[in-house]
Design a protein around this motif. Structure first.
Motif, mmCIF file in Angstrom:
data_model
loop_
_atom_site.group_PDB
_atom_site.id
_atom_site.type_symbol
_atom_site.label_atom_id
_atom_site.label_comp_id
_atom_site.label_asym_id
_atom_site.label_seq_id
_atom_site.Cartn_x
_atom_site.Cartn_y
_atom_site.Cartn_z
ATOM 1 N N PHE A 1 0.704 -1.114 0.045
ATOM 2 C CA PHE A 1 -0.014 0.108 -0.100
ATOM 3 C C PHE A 1 0.877 1.100 0.059
ATOM 4 O O PHE A 1 0.627 2.291 -0.600
ATOM 5 N N LYS A 2 2.034 1.285 0.884
ATOM 6 C CA LYS A 2 2.943 2.119 0.745
ATOM 7 C C LYS A 2 3.473 2.479 -0.587
ATOM 8 O O LYS A 2 3.699 3.984 -0.839
ATOM 9 N N HIS A 3 3.778 1.662 -1.238
ATOM 10 C CA HIS A 3 4.423 1.931 -2.412
ATOM 11 C C HIS A 3 3.523 2.462 -3.426
ATOM 12 O O HIS A 3 3.902 3.660 -4.200
ATOM 13 N N LEU A 4 2.497 2.202 -3.504
ATOM 14 C CA LEU A 4 1.488 2.666 -4.408
ATOM 15 C C LEU A 4 0.949 3.996 -3.973
ATOM 16 O O LEU A 4 0.771 4.859 -4.882
ATOM 17 N N VAL A 5 0.828 4.275 -2.767
ATOM 18 C CA VAL A 5 0.929 5.611 -2.180
ATOM 19 C C VAL A 5 1.904 6.485 -2.665
ATOM 20 O O VAL A 5 1.605 7.828 -3.198
ATOM 21 N N GLU A 6 3.102 6.255 -2.584
ATOM 22 C CA GLU A 6 4.270 6.984 -2.955
ATOM 23 C C GLU A 6 4.145 7.258 -4.601
ATOM 24 O O GLU A 6 4.440 8.481 -4.963
ATOM 25 N N VAL A 7 3.898 6.241 -5.291
ATOM 26 C CA VAL A 7 3.765 6.359 -6.836
ATOM 27 C C VAL A 7 2.564 7.612 -7.078
ATOM 28 O O VAL A 7 2.785 8.572 -7.971
ATOM 29 N N ALA A 8 1.468 7.353 -6.338
ATOM 30 C CA ALA A 8 0.290 8.278 -6.499
ATOM 31 C C ALA A 8 0.847 9.833 -6.215
ATOM 32 O O ALA A 8 0.564 10.833 -6.964
ATOM 33 N N ILE A 9 1.578 9.856 -5.221
ATOM 34 C CA ILE A 9 1.727 11.353 -4.614
ATOM 35 C C ILE A 9 2.986 11.900 -5.694
ATOM 36 O O ILE A 9 2.967 13.022 -6.203
ATOM 37 N N LYS A 10 3.854 11.041 -6.145
ATOM 38 C CA LYS A 10 4.993 11.597 -6.893
ATOM 39 C C LYS A 10 4.214 11.892 -8.267
ATOM 40 O O LYS A 10 4.779 13.005 -8.944
ATOM 41 N N GLY A 11 3.319 11.207 -8.798
ATOM 42 C CA GLY A 11 2.681 11.561 -9.930
ATOM 43 C C GLY A 11 2.093 12.956 -10.012
ATOM 44 O O GLY A 11 1.927 13.599 -11.023
#
Length: 369
Positions: free
Chosen positions: A276-286
């Motif tokens: 979940f943390k990885h996908l959150v980081e991808v969403a935030i960085k995008g």
């Protein structure tokens, strides 16, 4: 020990080295036991020393160039993943076994050709295998086809859909592993349980991996209950208690239990919450001004919603009881706590984007219903 074995197994060089060693063994077998298996096919049997030297030299030069180009492409993919997505997604890309097989085949072809070239150039050379040069040609043909596939695979792996989907599948697999244990999961009161012994480690790192099936079998065999004092994926300090047992453990049992636990410096990518943390980081960085790719954020949010739907299927529990009497107490991060963390992070960074803000509101509404 388990951490070291897991690190070696997950290394990008593990399969590559094994395949390269296999090619080297083929070369040594042909040197020690020269065969004339192609004697009935004189048109493809190559026994002339100068011809074999030429073919091996051509193979070494051509495949070496191919290997360098392949490694360069892998490094470019990793660099792009760090820049555009998240550096924590790198382990998932490195786990691609087909990339390692391709690199192993090209490296192994070079090693095979080098060993055979040394043998052919030796002044004390005896009988030459008629299979040496034709086999090198076959290896080159295989490498060319593998390289074509490698180009296709790498061109896919740089797409955000592919990267995010890999993270989703990895997290989904971790959730499914817990769901497979669903029948034995229960909410038990262990407040009055007296723990007689503990296990700690003399190194710090993340509680990376737990061999749950082995731990359960030890519990059944020795009639002892275990309790994980740390949640999977959390950081463990030096000499901090990781696991407790309901009865004293002798040295043999203690060593067996330690082999079921892995405290490692690498991030625990197989832990549900880390996915979940990885996908959150991808969403935030995008959504950041530097990347400015809200489409990537929308994709990551969609996958997060699917993972939350799967996570809701896991009942609230704090222990697993096997049919044979084994018991291990352990917990996951509560789904409400996980949801609060995920949305709090994304809402903080996406509040200025009307499309992403609306997407988050509808996602919350869907999960709360």
């Amino acid at each position: 020990m388990l951490a070291l074995v897991k690190r070696i197994y997950n290394s990008i060089s593990f399969v590559t080295v094994l395949i390269a060693i296999g090619y080297a063994l083929i070369a040594f077998v042909l040197i020690l036991f020269p065969t004339d298996i192609l004697k009935d096919f004189p048109s493809i049997a190559i026994t002339d020393k100068d011809s074999i030297k030429f073919i091996l030299s051509f193979t070494i030069g051509g495949i070496f160039t191919l290997t360098v180009f392949s490694y360069t492409m892998v490094m470019n993919v990793l660099n792009r993943s760090i820049s555009n997505y998240s550096p924590r997604l790198i382990p998932l890309i490195l786990h691609e076994r087909h990339h390692q097989v391709i690199l192993g085949a090209t490296s192994g072809t070079i090693i095979y050709s080098l060993i055979m070239a040394v043998q052919v150039s030796s002044v004390n050379i005896g009988e030459l295998s008629s299979l040496a040069a034709p086999l090198a040609i076959v290896m080159v043909v295989i490498c060319i086809f593998l390289f074509i596939y490698f180009i296709h695979s790498v061109s896919q792996s740089i797409h955000v859909n592919y990267v995010v989907h890999r993270s989703y599948l990895n997290t989904k697999k971790s959730i499914q592993n817990i769901l497979d244990m669903k029948e034995g999961l229960s909410l038990s009161d262990n407040s009055e349980e007296k723990w007689a012994d503990t296990i700690a480690f003399d190194s710090c790192g993340y509680l990376n991996y737990i061999r749950m099936e082995k731990l359960i079998s030890l519990s059944e065999k020795h009639g002892v209950q275990f309790k994980l004092e740390k949640q999977m994926g959390t950081f463990v300090q030096i000499d901090e208690v990781v696991l407790s047992s309901s009865s004293p453990m002798d040295k043999k049992l203690r060593d067996e239990v330690k082999r079921c636990l892995s405290v490692d410096r690498s991030e625990p990518v197989d832990v549900i919450e880390i996915g979940f943390k990885h996908l959150v980081e991808v969403a935030i960085k995008g959504s950041s001004p530097a990347i400015n790719d809200p489409g990537t954020s929308l994709i990551a949010i969609d996958y997060l919603m699917q993972l939350f739907i799967l996570r809701k299927k896991i009942p609230t529990f704090n222990s697993y009881h096997s049919k044979e009497g084994g018991c291990v107490f352990f917990e996951l991060v509560p789904k409400d706590t996980l949801k609060a963390y995920v949305f709090r992070e994304m809402e903080h960074y996406m509040k200025e984007d009307p499309i992403l803000s609306e997407k988050l509101r509808s996602a919350r509404k869907m999960l709360d219903s």
